[in-house]
Design a protein around this motif. Structure first.
Motif, PDB file in Angstrom:
ATOM      1  N   UNK A  43       0.832  -1.203   0.000  1.00  0.00           N
ATOM      2  CA  UNK A  43       0.000   0.000   0.000  1.00  0.00           C
ATOM      3  C   UNK A  43       0.867   1.254   0.000  1.00  0.00           C
ATOM      4  N   UNK A  44       1.932   1.236   0.793  1.00  0.00           N
ATOM      5  CA  UNK A  44       2.836   2.389   0.832  1.00  0.00           C
ATOM      6  C   UNK A  44       3.469   2.632  -0.538  1.00  0.00           C
ATOM      7  N   UNK A  45       3.844   1.561  -1.221  1.00  0.00           N
ATOM      8  CA  UNK A  45       4.429   1.723  -2.557  1.00  0.00           C
ATOM      9  C   UNK A  45       3.407   2.294  -3.539  1.00  0.00           C
ATOM     10  N   UNK A  46       2.168   1.776  -3.462  1.00  0.00           N
ATOM     11  CA  UNK A  46       1.150   2.238  -4.409  1.00  0.00           C
ATOM     12  C   UNK A  46       0.774   3.694  -4.172  1.00  0.00           C
ATOM     13  N   UNK A  47       0.778   4.114  -2.919  1.00  0.00           N
ATOM     14  CA  UNK A  47       0.441   5.501  -2.609  1.00  0.00           C
ATOM     15  C   UNK A  47       1.645   6.432  -2.694  1.00  0.00           C
ATOM     16  N   UNK A  48       2.837   5.856  -2.683  1.00  0.00           N
ATOM     17  CA  UNK A  48       4.042   6.677  -2.681  1.00  0.00           C
ATOM     18  C   UNK A  48       4.202   7.455  -1.395  1.00  0.00           C
ATOM     19  N   UNK A  49       3.809   6.835  -0.282  1.00  0.00           N
ATOM     20  CA  UNK A  49       3.867   7.528   1.008  1.00  0.00           C
ATOM     21  C   UNK A  49       4.175   6.530   2.108  1.00  0.00           C
ATOM     22  N   UNK A  50       4.942   6.971   3.097  1.00  0.00           N
ATOM     23  CA  UNK A  50       5.188   6.156   4.281  1.00  0.00           C
ATOM     24  C   UNK A  50       4.028   6.371   5.242  1.00  0.00           C
ATOM     25  N   UNK A  51       3.417   5.290   5.702  1.00  0.00           N
ATOM     26  CA  UNK A  51       2.207   5.384   6.517  1.00  0.00           C
ATOM     27  C   UNK A  51       2.469   5.162   7.998  1.00  0.00           C
ATOM     28  N   UNK A  52       3.529   4.418   8.320  1.00  0.00           N
ATOM     29  CA  UNK A  52       3.835   4.114   9.715  1.00  0.00           C
ATOM     30  C   UNK A  52       5.311   4.349  10.001  1.00  0.00           C
ATOM     31  N   UNK A  53       5.581   4.755  11.228  1.00  0.00           N
ATOM     32  CA  UNK A  53       6.946   4.751  11.754  1.00  0.00           C
ATOM     33  C   UNK A  53       7.070   3.515  12.618  1.00  0.00           C
ATOM     34  N   UNK A  54       7.978   2.618  12.253  1.00  0.00           N
ATOM     35  CA  UNK A  54       8.122   1.346  12.950  1.00  0.00           C
ATOM     36  C   UNK A  54       9.443   1.345  13.713  1.00  0.00           C
ATOM     37  N   UNK A  55       9.378   1.054  14.985  1.00  0.00           N
ATOM     38  CA  UNK A  55      10.582   0.822  15.770  1.00  0.00           C
ATOM     39  C   UNK A  55      10.418  -0.507  16.467  1.00  0.00           C
ATOM     40  N   UNK A  56      11.455  -0.935  17.163  1.00  0.00           N
ATOM     41  CA  UNK A  56      11.349  -2.205  17.899  1.00  0.00           C
ATOM     42  C   UNK A  56      10.388  -2.100  19.062  1.00  0.00           C
ATOM     43  N   UNK A  57      10.050  -0.869  19.481  1.00  0.00           N
ATOM     44  CA  UNK A  57       9.201  -0.699  20.663  1.00  0.00           C
ATOM     45  C   UNK A  57       7.770  -0.298  20.330  1.00  0.00           C
ATOM     46  N   UNK A  58       7.564   0.394  19.185  1.00  0.00           N
ATOM     47  CA  UNK A  58       6.218   0.878  18.916  1.00  0.00           C
ATOM     48  C   UNK A  58       5.999   1.133  17.430  1.00  0.00           C
ATOM     49  N   UNK A  59       4.707   1.258  17.088  1.00  0.00           N
ATOM     50  CA  UNK A  59       4.278   1.613  15.743  1.00  0.00           C
ATOM     51  C   UNK A  59       3.424   2.860  15.864  1.00  0.00           C
ATOM     52  N   UNK A  60       3.721   3.883  15.079  1.00  0.00           N
ATOM     53  CA  UNK A  60       2.925   5.115  15.096  1.00  0.00           C
ATOM     54  C   UNK A  60       2.609   5.529  13.664  1.00  0.00           C
ATOM     55  N   UNK A  61       1.532   6.275  13.514  1.00  0.00           N
ATOM     56  CA  UNK A  61       1.131   6.783  12.211  1.00  0.00           C
ATOM     57  C   UNK A  61       1.973   7.991  11.823  1.00  0.00           C
ATOM     58  N   UNK A  62       2.354   8.066  10.572  1.00  0.00           N
ATOM     59  CA  UNK A  62       2.981   9.268  10.035  1.00  0.00           C
ATOM     60  C   UNK A  62       1.872  10.281   9.710  1.00  0.00           C
ATOM     61  N   UNK A  63       2.226  11.513   9.388  1.00  0.00           N
ATOM     62  CA  UNK A  63       1.199  12.464   8.940  1.00  0.00           C
ATOM     63  C   UNK A  63       0.399  11.953   7.742  1.00  0.00           C
ATOM     64  N   UNK A  64       1.055  11.267   6.798  1.00  0.00           N
ATOM     65  CA  UNK A  64       0.319  10.699   5.664  1.00  0.00           C
ATOM     66  C   UNK A  64      -0.615   9.580   6.116  1.00  0.00           C
ATOM     67  N   UNK A  65      -0.155   8.809   7.107  1.00  0.00           N
ATOM     68  CA  UNK A  65      -1.025   7.772   7.643  1.00  0.00           C
ATOM     69  C   UNK A  65      -2.249   8.358   8.312  1.00  0.00           C
ATOM     70  N   UNK A  66      -2.056   9.425   9.085  1.00  0.00           N
ATOM     71  CA  UNK A  66      -3.188  10.109   9.721  1.00  0.00           C
ATOM     72  C   UNK A  66      -4.153  10.639   8.670  1.00  0.00           C
ATOM     73  N   UNK A  67      -3.609  11.156   7.571  1.00  0.00           N
ATOM     74  CA  UNK A  67      -4.452  11.717   6.524  1.00  0.00           C
ATOM     75  C   UNK A  67      -5.244  10.635   5.795  1.00  0.00           C
TER      76      UNK A  67
END
Length: 321
Positions: A43-67
């Motif tokens: 989905x990220x490739x098709x939209x050309x946008x990063x949707x999540x910030x992934x770390x070993x401790x948590x997953x959060x939405x990027x501004x594009x993900x929120x949108x």
């Protein structure tokens, strides 16, 4: 961007966005975590946008993900409303192959529990090959069986979801020399002529599996027998021919016959849920979720030690893991 987004990708995105945890989202959707991660990356490739910030401790939405999130929710809600409006016109028709087979029956029962407002109708017409043409023509919605055993031309218009690797068994007359054994090693069938549906145009995928299993073991495939409809006719024909019958471990017990698991090795019959590509129906998602839940809860896709599975089946089952 292609101009078309697979709704499955949006559904996976929404689940991760709401859970903020890939494992919990995968459990919620009844899919493998790796498959869900692949869908989000696609989905990220098709939209050309990063949707999540992934770390070993948590997953959060990027501004594009929120949108994206409110748009994705509205699209999925509209799809559900549309399918519900038109899905009431007909039931989802599912071929369970035979009344005695436990796996398809349990999946259908579970799906009915998940989608109580929708009608899921069962029919019993033995054989995935026999069902494939009707699936492609839209006269049938789903069936169960060995997907790798279908002709590639049929497979190209169909899709599947692995449900079970079912241990195989042998059905014997109760006075057969092997009937007293708790389990029958394959080597003990050398010299026997075993019935595996030869000549039945609905089930060549089963006969093909038997041929692969028997190759090099001195076991013959019994010649075609009259097509028996119903337990009484099956029992009568088998009593007359007295051939052992290749089956699965949950084959229903019949008078004057016994079912014995095969071992050394343990041969597995691959069972998939099969449907035509592009199928949409409000109850279909429930059927897929039911199959995934039962496979996970029961360990249906785990392989016992020393198991046997043809290489082609192995590849197709693993590719949907």
């Amino acid at each position: 961007m292609s101009g078309h987004l697979d709704h499955r990708l949006l559904r996976g995105f929404v689940a991760v966005a709401e859970e903020l945890h890939f494992t919990r989202a995968a459990v919620r959707l009844h899919v493998a975590q790796q498959a869900l991660s692949r869908d989000v990356r696609r989905l990220e490739r098709e939209l050309g946008a990063e949707l999540f910030v992934r770390t070993t401790r948590q997953v959060t939405l990027t501004p594009d993900g929120e949108r994206l999130l409110p748009y994705a929710r509205r699209v999925l809600q509209a799809q559900e409303e549309l399918l519900a409006a038109f899905g009431q016109a007909r039931p989802l028709l599912v071929d369970l192959n035979s009344p005695g087979l436990v796996t398809p029956r349990r999946v259908l029962h579970e799906a009915r529990e998940l989608a109580p407002r929708h009608e899921l109708m069962a029919r019993y017409e033995s054989g995935l090959t026999g069902a494939a043409g009707e699936l492609l023509a839209g006269r049938l919605d789903a069936s169960f069986g060995r997907f790798a055993g279908l002709d590639p031309a049929l497979r190209s218009g169909l899709d599947h979801q692995p449900v079970r690797l079912e241990p195989m068994a042998i059905v014997l007359p109760d006075d057969h020399r092997l009937a007293a054994w708790d389990a029958v090693p394959l080597a003990e069938l050398a010299g026997e002529s075993v019935y595996a549906g030869a000549g039945n145009p609905r089930t060549p995928e089963w006969t093909g599996l038997a041929r692969l299993l028997f190759e090099g073991r001195g076991i013959d495939i019994a010649p075609p027998a009259p097509l028996a409809v119903g337990d009484e006719e099956f029992q009568r024909i088998m009593a007359r021919t007295r051939n052992p019958v290749l089956a699965v471990v949950e084959f229903p017990a019949l008078p004057s016959m016994v079912v014995r698991p095969l071992v050394d090795p343990v041969p597995l019959a691959p069972v998939s849920l099969v449907w035509r590509k592009g199928l949409t129906h409000p109850a279909f998602d429930a059927l897929r979720r039911a199959a995934a839940r039962l496979a996970a809860e029961t360990g249906w896709l785990r392989r016992p030690r020393g198991a046997w599975l043809p290489a082609g089946d192995d590849v197709l089952m693993a590719s949907h893991g």
